[in-house]
Design a protein around this motif. Structure first.
Motif, short mmCIF file in Angstrom:
data_model
loop_
_atom_site.label_atom_id
_atom_site.label_comp_id
_atom_site.label_asym_id
_atom_site.label_seq_id
_atom_site.Cartn_x
_atom_site.Cartn_y
_atom_site.Cartn_z
N ARG A 77 0.78 -1.13 0.01
CA ARG A 77 -0.12 -0.05 0.10
C ARG A 77 1.03 1.17 0.12
N GLU A 78 1.95 1.22 0.59
CA GLU A 78 2.68 2.33 0.85
C GLU A 78 3.48 2.78 -0.58
N ALA A 79 3.57 1.82 -1.47
CA ALA A 79 4.18 1.96 -2.72
C ALA A 79 3.27 2.75 -3.42
N GLY A 80 2.06 2.50 -3.39
CA GLY A 80 0.81 3.20 -4.11
C GLY A 80 0.81 4.59 -3.68
N LEU A 81 0.81 4.65 -2.37
CA LEU A 81 0.83 5.96 -1.80
C LEU A 81 1.88 6.77 -2.37
N VAL A 82 3.15 6.53 -2.42
CA VAL A 82 4.16 6.98 -2.85
C VAL A 82 3.93 7.66 -4.57
N ALA A 83 3.39 6.60 -5.01
CA ALA A 83 3.08 6.88 -6.70
C ALA A 83 2.09 8.15 -6.66
N ILE A 84 0.89 8.03 -5.73
CA ILE A 84 -0.06 8.96 -5.87
C ILE A 84 0.53 10.27 -5.55
N ILE A 85 1.55 10.42 -4.56
CA ILE A 85 2.01 11.57 -4.07
C ILE A 85 2.92 12.08 -5.21
#
Length: 329
Positions: A24-32
């Protein structure tokens, strides 16, 4: 033989990248990152040192509260009173300072009183048997009422605070604000404890399956009690930092803060059903909300629409959490 070894290594690398991509953290980094790229073209003021410093200062203090909320969500609880406790720490410490105590002692008393509020909530949850939602909802109203009663609804001006104390919220070392350093220290310490400390592993066991944890010898009520106290204590620390930063104590400060805090923790992967969550994910959650807030301000979006958008983000995060929980079940 060499070809087989290279194939095995290649498969391991692919598997590793798949695991990273599914986090999930990887997805958040990509969104940010994607949001930052879009805002770079949308506003010339976004990609500036001043704006990034303001965003860091904004979510650093809230991030301290998010750490406590994340651990509480992992254990299966929730605290709707964090905004009121942050305000109460400011008001109580400010009042003690105005009565003649030095700011450091006043701040320590403010943090201690915040811990007491957490202990009272923990008592009603673990001894009386109420759930965290109802208990913290009542505490939110009661503590906010205390703030208004103590100040009579009037902000306390603390312009006579000594520079050494103001430096905590306003000062910096080598260009890095002390607030960010404190935030970083809290995140590193609690992330390490949550991953490595045996006592904090009990938090996951209790949140995942309280009955099984109880049968295995874990005193689940003790775990829930101390996690509730810890969440309120960190809210008190944030309140003292805010007091140092703004040089005042406003009785209406922190209204609605619990929305940001809970949203950040849930967006970062902390489940409302307990048993899962990471400090790193929660910090990415608060960073995403900070970038969204900054973007809306730079795009001159009305403050009323900003609240609606944040509410939609929270609803989306809770929906994703519910879907993932059902899928896992």
């Amino acid at each position: 033989m060499a070809v087989d070894t290279m194939t095995a290594q290649s498969e391991r690398r692919v598997a590793t990248w798949k695991r990273v991509g599914s986090m999930r953290e990887a997805g958040l980094v990509a969104i940010i990152l994607a949001l930052c790229v879009v805002m770079t073209f949308a506003s010339p003021h976004f990609l500036t040192l001043g704006n990034f410093r303001a965003m860091l200062m904004s979510f650093s203090v809230e991030g301290i509260v998010v750490v406590g909320m994340t651990v509480l969500l992992i254990v299966g609880g929730i605290d709707l009173a964090v905004g009121s406790v942050v305000c109460f720490a400011m008001v109580f410490a400010g009042s003690m300072f105005m009565l003649g105590l030095d700011p450091w002692t006043s701040s320590l008393l403010g943090i201690l009183m915040s811990a007491v509020i957490g202990a009272i909530m923990g008592f009603f949850v673990t001894v009386v048997g109420l759930n965290h939602f109802i208990t913290s909802l009542a505490a939110m109203v009661i503590v906010r009422g205390l703030c208004l009663a103590v100040t009579k609804g009037t902000p306390i001006s603390l312009f006579t605070l000594p520079p050494s104390f103001k430096a905590v919220g306003q000062g910096s070392i080598y260009g890095i604000p002390y607030v960010i350093l404190i935030f970083f220290a809290v995140v590193v310490i609690f992330d390490f404890l949550l991953r490595r400390a045996t006592a904090f592993r009990k938090v996951f066991y209790t949140g995942s399956n309280e009955k099984a944890a109880l049968y295995s010898g874990i005193k689940t009520n003790h775990v829930k009690f101390w996690v509730t106290v810890m969440c309120s204590t960190l809210a008190g620390v944030a309140g003292v930092i805010y007091m140092s930063r703004f040089g005042s104590a406003t009785p209406t400060f922190g209204v609605g803060m619990e929305l940001n805090i809970i949203a950040a923790a849930v967006i970062g992967g902390a489940s409302l059903n307990g048993g899962s969550g990471t400090i790193f994910g929660a910090i990415l959650g608060i960073a995403l909300l900070s970038v969204v807030s900054s973007s809306l301000i730079l795009l001159d979006v009305s403050v009323y629409w900003q609240d609606m958008i944040k509410g939609c983000i929270l609803l989306a995060a809770v929906s994703v959490d519910h879907y993932l929980h059902k899928r896992k079940a």
